[in-house]
Design a protein around this motif. Structure first.
Motif, PDB file in Angstrom:
ATOM      1  N   LYS A   1       0.897  -1.088   0.090  1.00 20.57           N
ATOM      2  CA  LYS A   1      -0.054  -0.119  -0.020  1.00 20.57           C
ATOM      3  C   LYS A   1       0.814   1.206   0.109  1.00 20.57           C
ATOM      4  N   LYS A   2       1.935   1.455   0.873  1.00 23.29           N
ATOM      5  CA  LYS A   2       2.713   2.503   0.933  1.00 23.29           C
ATOM      6  C   LYS A   2       3.479   2.759  -0.470  1.00 23.29           C
ATOM      7  N   HIS A   3       3.934   1.871  -1.035  1.00 24.57           N
ATOM      8  CA  HIS A   3       4.861   1.965  -2.451  1.00 24.57           C
ATOM      9  C   HIS A   3       3.731   1.665  -3.659  1.00 24.57           C
ATOM     10  N   ASP A   4       2.360   1.472  -3.396  1.00 24.40           N
ATOM     11  CA  ASP A   4       1.728   1.183  -4.684  1.00 24.40           C
ATOM     12  C   ASP A   4       2.186   0.182  -5.430  1.00 24.40           C
ATOM     13  N   CYS A   5       2.833  -0.844  -5.066  1.00 24.27           N
ATOM     14  CA  CYS A   5       3.321  -1.916  -5.854  1.00 24.27           C
ATOM     15  C   CYS A   5       2.468  -3.495  -5.481  1.00 24.27           C
ATOM     16  N   ILE A   6       3.274  -4.386  -6.116  1.00 17.14           N
ATOM     17  CA  ILE A   6       2.905  -5.678  -6.017  1.00 17.14           C
ATOM     18  C   ILE A   6       3.869  -6.493  -5.422  1.00 17.14           C
ATOM     19  N   ILE A   7       3.638  -7.257  -4.600  1.00 19.70           N
ATOM     20  CA  ILE A   7       4.913  -8.074  -3.689  1.00 19.70           C
ATOM     21  C   ILE A   7       4.478  -9.433  -3.966  1.00 19.70           C
ATOM     22  N   VAL A   8       5.510 -10.264  -4.676  1.00 22.01           N
ATOM     23  CA  VAL A   8       5.155 -11.829  -4.894  1.00 22.01           C
ATOM     24  C   VAL A   8       6.062 -12.873  -3.834  1.00 22.01           C
ATOM     25  N   PHE A   9       5.661 -13.266  -2.815  1.00 20.33           N
ATOM     26  CA  PHE A   9       6.505 -14.309  -2.302  1.00 20.33           C
ATOM     27  C   PHE A   9       6.177 -15.684  -2.685  1.00 20.33           C
ATOM     28  N   LYS A  10       7.236 -16.010  -3.156  1.00 25.97           N
ATOM     29  CA  LYS A  10       7.147 -17.443  -3.889  1.00 25.97           C
ATOM     30  C   LYS A  10       7.448 -18.603  -2.747  1.00 25.97           C
ATOM     31  N   ASN A  11       6.576 -19.442  -2.577  1.00 26.09           N
ATOM     32  CA  ASN A  11       6.649 -20.389  -1.618  1.00 26.09           C
ATOM     33  C   ASN A  11       6.058 -21.767  -1.993  1.00 26.09           C
ATOM     34  N   ALA A  12       5.733 -22.645  -1.260  1.00 28.79           N
ATOM     35  CA  ALA A  12       4.782 -23.857  -1.426  1.00 28.79           C
ATOM     36  C   ALA A  12       3.460 -23.318  -1.830  1.00 28.79           C
TER      37      ALA A  12
ATOM     38  N   ALA B   1      -1.717  -2.929  -3.389  1.00 31.23           N
ATOM     39  CA  ALA B   1      -2.562  -2.085  -2.479  1.00 31.23           C
ATOM     40  C   ALA B   1      -3.874  -2.265  -2.156  1.00 31.23           C
ATOM     41  N   GLN B   2      -4.390  -3.001  -3.119  1.00 28.49           N
ATOM     42  CA  GLN B   2      -5.816  -3.220  -2.846  1.00 28.49           C
ATOM     43  C   GLN B   2      -6.327  -4.512  -2.196  1.00 28.49           C
TER      44      GLN B   2
END
Length: 222
Positions: free
Chosen positions: A183-194, A201-202
């Motif tokens: 939300k702060k950086h208006d970006c998308i974060i992808v954490f790869k895992n099982a 942001a939404q």
């Protein structure tokens, strides 16, 4: 957090005009004398789904590897790094970071500021990454690996996609919650895992059906 459903794949971008190049153009920036395989994985994957794939590296020797690969995989264009601005201008998306140098030696203490941890190789990656992000903020950026480990978070463009592992996230954002960061950086974060976690942001989503193999180095490059 909702689960991502297969039917949502239909919402992915589709070109309006089905012509040559209509399925998008991407520039991939990565590779170094130490990590030459990472951008090749990205290159092979992108070549299967994108019409035009442009590839470059600040490390000249990567060009020889690319030319050898091109004899087996024809659907990409290698170009010298000094032409990077020209190719970014005509690309729809840019992937930066896979295989770019972080440090010549392994770093175990992440409590100090990034700038005080970097050697010459890391400083060069930082300079390249931050210049390109700041000069082309309107482009769709995917930021990975080496770039995530050396950049300052103030350079994150709006709507950028970041693919950090847990260590890289802490290096860049400290103890923040991923949802807060998105939300702060208006970006998308992808954490790869099982089970892969995606934060925007939404909203936030889970992609199930994976396995622990997604932790293996190189899966982010793909």
């Amino acid at each position: 957090m909702k689960s991502f459903e297969e039917k949502e794949l239909k919402r992915l971008y589709k070109p309006m005009v089905q012509t040559k190049g209509g399925n998008g153009q991407i520039t991939i920036i990565g590779g170094s004398f130490l990590f030459h395989g990472a951008p090749i994985l990205s290159l092979k994957t992108a070549s299967r789904v994108v019409d035009m794939v442009f590839f470059t590296s600040p490390e000249p020797s990567i060009g020889k590897i690319a030319q050898h690969l091109k004899s087996k995989l024809f659907s990409f264009i290698w170009f010298p790094f000094d032409q990077i601005d020209e190719y970014i201008e005509k690309s729809d998306a840019i992937l930066i970071g896979p295989g770019l140098m972080r440090y010549h030696k392994k770093i175990s203490n992440f409590k100090f500021p990034v700038s005080s941890r970097l050697d010459e190789a890391g400083l060069e990656t930082k300079k390249i990454t931050e210049r390109l992000l700041s000069e082309f903020p309107q482009k769709q950026w995917v930021i990975d690996a080496g770039s995530l480990q050396v950049m300052d978070k103030k350079f994150i463009p709006k709507d950028a996609i970041l693919t950090p592992n847990q260590k890289e996230f802490v290096m860049l954002f400290g103890g923040e919650k991923p949802q807060v960061t998105a939300k702060k950086h208006d970006c998308i974060i992808v954490f790869k895992n099982a089970v892969t976690e995606i934060f925007s942001a939404q909203e936030s989503s889970l992609i199930e059906g994976g396995n622990n193999g997604l932790i293996k180095g190189g899966t982010g490059d793909v």
